[in-house]
Design an enzyme around this catalytic site. Structure first.
Site, mmCIF file in Angstrom:
data_model
loop_
_atom_site.group_PDB
_atom_site.id
_atom_site.type_symbol
_atom_site.label_atom_id
_atom_site.label_comp_id
_atom_site.label_asym_id
_atom_site.label_seq_id
_atom_site.Cartn_x
_atom_site.Cartn_y
_atom_site.Cartn_z
ATOM 1 C CG ASP A 102 1.936 28.773 -48.020
ATOM 2 O OD1 ASP A 102 2.076 28.066 -49.034
ATOM 3 O OD2 ASP A 102 1.554 29.958 -48.074
ATOM 4 C CG HIS B 220 -1.625 36.583 -52.682
ATOM 5 N ND1 HIS B 220 -2.436 35.611 -53.225
ATOM 6 C CD2 HIS B 220 -1.000 36.000 -51.613
ATOM 7 C CE1 HIS B 220 -2.320 34.496 -52.506
ATOM 8 N NE2 HIS B 220 -1.452 34.703 -51.530
HETATM 9 ZN ZN LIG Z 1 0.821 31.174 -49.402
#
Ligand SMILES: [Zn+2]
Length: 344
Positions: A248, A124
């Site tokens: 995740d 990110h």
């Molecule tokens: Zn993630």
């Protein structure tokens, strides 16, 4: 395959607070699993900090300066979800460097595959901004290094973290040298990665965004990767395959809200092993991104490493649902005009 890894206790010194999901215990659990299951079976690649020059290829000087300043504070909030400690800047520097060193060991053929067990994660991170628990964009820095140092022209980056890797996506959106393929949940942070965002300029067609459904099973996901990667690898002929490996999307993950198990990660790794054998025989690079359930994280990584060091076995028989077969057809249709897929 000869499999190299990066691990270092310094990554545990990046502290995010007791209740933050991106916690040092994540790596601690992985390192214990490695000691129990893979003692003497993996090549330890030492982690050295990246050079300023390597980081500056992706991040702005002002941003890097800001990260260095955080060493003076016990706690800094780089973004609302990204608290860091005084030691974090060094862990971030080392995480990027571990990835760069992994590239060197793949290119000099010390290893055929490499996995960086690092934190903070990176996908990110934007050139001038930390977000989503990420400081430096480890995968982007390593990919750019492979382009600069080894004159690579075709790097495939696969991002199977449940969150869209907006950092890698944006950094290479106009580049044909990095083909970014992401499967992610559009309804989650950072809410980007629409299917019709396919790259721009010279990078037209070199971004493949695949928003997935929470209901997808292991069979659905392995099928999706099989149907997308076969024509993609044969059409693009990557010289290096990198995986932004977040876990995740695992069913036990407290954040991901998906249904996958370690079988998906093992299955896609088996597929990559099979597909890399032709035509360019590219090395495989993995770097840890998200994944917040300790047992699921360790089990998923164990499954991948078992596939990498084990002997080749055939792909399992899959029973994909209608939704995923429709999605694959839609992705191929959207990408048809660009000719990156080898639609034979
Ligand atoms: Zn993630």
């Amino acid at each position: 395959m000869k499999v190299g890894i990066a691990r270092d206790e310094k990554f545990l010194e990046h502290k995010t607070g007791h209740y933050h999901p991106e916690h040092p215990k994540r790596l601690d659990t992985i390192y214990r699993m490695l000691d129990q299951q893979f003692k003497d079976r993996l090549i330890l690649v030492p982690s050295l900090p990246a050079t300023l020059e390597q980081i500056e290829r992706i991040h702005t000087p002002a941003y890097i300066k800001r990260i260095l300043k955080t060493a003076e504070q016990r706690i800094t909030s780089l973004a609302p979800d990204t608290p860091i400690s005084a030691e974090s800047y060094y862990a971030a520097w080392l995480a990027a460097g571990a990835c760069v060193n992994g590239i060197d060991r793949l290119m000099d053929k010390t290893c055929d595959a490499f996995f960086a067990f690092i934190r903070p994660p990176g996908h990110h991170a934007l050139p001038d901004k930390a977000s989503g628990f990420c400081i430096f964009n480890n995968v982007a820095i390593a990919a750019q290094y492979a382009i600069d140092q080894y004159a690579l022209e075709r790097i495939l980056v696969i991002d199977w973290d449940i969150h869209h890797g907006n950092g890698i996506h944006d950094i290479f959106y106009e580049s044909p040298n990095v083909l970014y393929l992401s499967t992610h949940d559009l309804m989650m942070f950072p809410y980007t990665g629409e299917i019709d965002q396919t790259g721009s300029g010279k990078g037209d067609g070199y971004t493949v965004n695949i928003p997935i459904l929470r209901e997808f099973t292991d069979d659905d996901m392995i099928y999706l990767y099989q149907e997308i990667l076969r024509p993609l690898i044969s059409g693009y002929r990557p010289q290096l395959i990198m995986v932004a490996a977040g876990f995740d999307a695992h069913t036990d993950d407290p954040i991901g809200r998906s249904r996958l198990t370690e079988a998906t990660y093992g299955g896609v790794t088996r597929l990559l092993k099979q597909l890399r054998s032709s035509p360019e025989n590219p090395p495989l690079f993995y770097a840890l991104e998200g994944g917040y359930h300790q047992r699921a994280l360790a089990e998923s990584i164990k499954t991948i490493l078992m596939e990498l060091i084990g002997s080749d076995s055939p792909m399992p028989l899959l029973t994909p649902g209608q939704a995923v077969t429709d999605l694959v057809a839609q992705v191929k249709k959207i990408h048809l005009p660009f000719g990156v897929f080898n639609n034979d």
